[in-house]
Design a protein around this motif. Structure first.
Motif, PDB file in Angstrom:
ATOM      1  N   ALA A  79      88.841  78.727 -75.709  1.00  0.00           N
ATOM      2  CA  ALA A  79      90.104  78.228 -75.166  1.00  0.00           C
ATOM      3  C   ALA A  79      90.354  76.787 -75.599  1.00  0.00           C
ATOM      4  O   ALA A  79      91.464  76.443 -76.031  1.00  0.00           O
ATOM      5  N   LYS A  80      89.341  75.960 -75.488  1.00  0.00           N
ATOM      6  CA  LYS A  80      89.492  74.555 -75.880  1.00  0.00           C
ATOM      7  C   LYS A  80      89.735  74.431 -77.382  1.00  0.00           C
ATOM      8  O   LYS A  80      90.573  73.646 -77.820  1.00  0.00           O
ATOM      9  N   ASP A  81      89.006  75.218 -78.167  1.00  0.00           N
ATOM     10  CA  ASP A  81      89.128  75.138 -79.623  1.00  0.00           C
ATOM     11  C   ASP A  81      90.481  75.621 -80.138  1.00  0.00           C
ATOM     12  O   ASP A  81      90.931  75.181 -81.194  1.00  0.00           O
ATOM     13  N   ILE A  82      91.133  76.546 -79.415  1.00  0.00           N
ATOM     14  CA  ILE A  82      92.440  77.041 -79.869  1.00  0.00           C
ATOM     15  C   ILE A  82      93.589  76.467 -79.031  1.00  0.00           C
ATOM     16  O   ILE A  82      94.728  76.890 -79.165  1.00  0.00           O
ATOM     17  N   SER A  83      93.256  75.500 -78.172  1.00  0.00           N
ATOM     18  CA  SER A  83      94.262  74.763 -77.383  1.00  0.00           C
ATOM     19  C   SER A  83      95.087  75.653 -76.454  1.00  0.00           C
ATOM     20  O   SER A  83      96.320  75.588 -76.436  1.00  0.00           O
ATOM     21  N   GLU A 101      78.252  83.919 -80.192  1.00  0.00           N
ATOM     22  CA  GLU A 101      77.710  83.075 -79.116  1.00  0.00           C
ATOM     23  C   GLU A 101      78.653  81.925 -78.763  1.00  0.00           C
ATOM     24  O   GLU A 101      78.253  80.757 -78.696  1.00  0.00           O
ATOM     25  N   ILE A 102      79.916  82.290 -78.548  1.00  0.00           N
ATOM     26  CA  ILE A 102      80.957  81.344 -78.165  1.00  0.00           C
ATOM     27  C   ILE A 102      81.400  81.692 -76.752  1.00  0.00           C
ATOM     28  O   ILE A 102      81.637  82.859 -76.442  1.00  0.00           O
ATOM     29  N   THR A 103      81.513  80.702 -75.892  1.00  0.00           N
ATOM     30  CA  THR A 103      81.981  80.958 -74.535  1.00  0.00           C
ATOM     31  C   THR A 103      83.507  81.070 -74.531  1.00  0.00           C
ATOM     32  O   THR A 103      84.187  80.568 -75.433  1.00  0.00           O
ATOM     33  N   GLN A 104      84.008  81.711 -73.507  1.00  0.00           N
ATOM     34  CA  GLN A 104      85.460  81.793 -73.341  1.00  0.00           C
ATOM     35  C   GLN A 104      86.053  80.392 -73.238  1.00  0.00           C
ATOM     36  O   GLN A 104      87.108  80.110 -73.819  1.00  0.00           O
ATOM     37  N   ARG A 119      93.589  82.162 -86.873  1.00  0.00           N
ATOM     38  CA  ARG A 119      93.179  80.903 -87.513  1.00  0.00           C
ATOM     39  C   ARG A 119      91.732  80.581 -87.173  1.00  0.00           C
ATOM     40  O   ARG A 119      90.951  80.188 -88.031  1.00  0.00           O
ATOM     41  N   TYR A 120      91.371  80.762 -85.918  1.00  0.00           N
ATOM     42  CA  TYR A 120      90.031  80.418 -85.453  1.00  0.00           C
ATOM     43  C   TYR A 120      88.952  81.305 -86.066  1.00  0.00           C
ATOM     44  O   TYR A 120      87.926  80.814 -86.548  1.00  0.00           O
ATOM     45  N   PHE A 121      89.186  82.616 -86.049  1.00  0.00           N
ATOM     46  CA  PHE A 121      88.172  83.566 -86.500  1.00  0.00           C
ATOM     47  C   PHE A 121      88.282  83.931 -87.978  1.00  0.00           C
ATOM     48  O   PHE A 121      87.451  84.671 -88.500  1.00  0.00           O
ATOM     49  N   GLY A 122      89.317  83.443 -88.653  1.00  0.00           N
ATOM     50  CA  GLY A 122      89.475  83.770 -90.071  1.00  0.00           C
ATOM     51  C   GLY A 122      89.940  85.197 -90.298  1.00  0.00           C
ATOM     52  O   GLY A 122      89.612  85.806 -91.311  1.00  0.00           O
ATOM     53  N   ARG A 150      93.838  81.999 -69.817  1.00  0.00           N
ATOM     54  CA  ARG A 150      94.442  82.961 -70.754  1.00  0.00           C
ATOM     55  C   ARG A 150      93.358  83.801 -71.419  1.00  0.00           C
ATOM     56  O   ARG A 150      93.456  85.026 -71.478  1.00  0.00           O
ATOM     57  N   ILE A 151      92.329  83.158 -71.903  1.00  0.00           N
ATOM     58  CA  ILE A 151      91.241  83.875 -72.572  1.00  0.00           C
ATOM     59  C   ILE A 151      90.533  84.794 -71.587  1.00  0.00           C
ATOM     60  O   ILE A 151      90.257  85.960 -71.888  1.00  0.00           O
ATOM     61  N   ASN A 152      90.252  84.291 -70.394  1.00  0.00           N
ATOM     62  CA  ASN A 152      89.571  85.093 -69.383  1.00  0.00           C
ATOM     63  C   ASN A 152      90.382  86.330 -69.020  1.00  0.00           C
ATOM     64  O   ASN A 152      89.836  87.432 -68.911  1.00  0.00           O
ATOM     65  N   GLN A 153      91.682  86.178 -68.858  1.00  0.00           N
ATOM     66  CA  GLN A 153      92.523  87.322 -68.510  1.00  0.00           C
ATOM     67  C   GLN A 153      92.584  88.338 -69.646  1.00  0.00           C
ATOM     68  O   GLN A 153      92.619  89.549 -69.398  1.00  0.00           O
ATOM     69  N   ILE A 154      92.591  87.870 -70.889  1.00  0.00           N
ATOM     70  CA  ILE A 154      92.582  88.797 -72.023  1.00  0.00           C
ATOM     71  C   ILE A 154      91.269  89.564 -72.049  1.00  0.00           C
ATOM     72  O   ILE A 154      91.259  90.789 -72.148  1.00  0.00           O
ATOM     73  N   VAL A 155      90.156  88.851 -71.926  1.00  0.00           N
ATOM     74  CA  VAL A 155      88.835  89.494 -71.958  1.00  0.00           C
ATOM     75  C   VAL A 155      88.693  90.508 -70.825  1.00  0.00           C
ATOM     76  O   VAL A 155      88.114  91.580 -71.002  1.00  0.00           O
ATOM     77  N   LYS A 156      89.264  90.211 -69.666  1.00  0.00           N
ATOM     78  CA  LYS A 156      89.182  91.122 -68.519  1.00  0.00           C
ATOM     79  C   LYS A 156      90.192  92.262 -68.603  1.00  0.00           C
ATOM     80  O   LYS A 156      90.217  93.133 -67.742  1.00  0.00           O
TER      81      LYS A 156
END
Length: 102
Positions: A34-38, A27-30, A64-67, A43-49
């Motif tokens: 993006a903000k959390d990984i700087s 339940e994390i938004t794109q 790093r973010y997701f372990g 970039r995130i939207n284009q990857i998801v699409k």
């Protein structure tokens, strides 16, 4: 892991689909990711699409973010790229490239 027969019927899965699953499950938004990984949210939207590849930089940040490991993300990208190339080459690979015989 899917078989090559399954790939031919549904096509290669872009790593962005896997990223979207992570986001949905947690339940994390794109935008939040993006903000959390700087990185820029685009970039995130284009990857998801499926419009952008996961680079080594992005793989390190996602790991790093997701372990997870960066290799996890790079392997998803590598498998996607190979599956796309295999589909594009079709049967030409066997006819155009003869194996080296020692």
């Amino acid at each position: 892991m899917r078989s090559s027969r399954a790939l031919s019927s549904i096509g290669p899965v872009h790593p962005g689909e896997h990223l979207a699953e992570f986001l949905d499950e947690l339940e994390i938004t794109q935008y939040r990711l993006a903000k959390d990984i700087s990185v820029h949210p685009r970039r995130i939207n284009q990857i998801v699409k499926g419009e952008r590849a996961i680079t080594a930089d992005t793989a390190l940040r996602l790991a790093r973010y997701f372990g997870t490991s960066p290799e996890f993300w790079m392997n998803l990208q590598d498998h996607y790229d190979i599956d796309k190339a295999r589909a594009a080459l079709g049967g030409r690979l066997e006819s155009e490239v003869k194996p080296h015989v020692a």
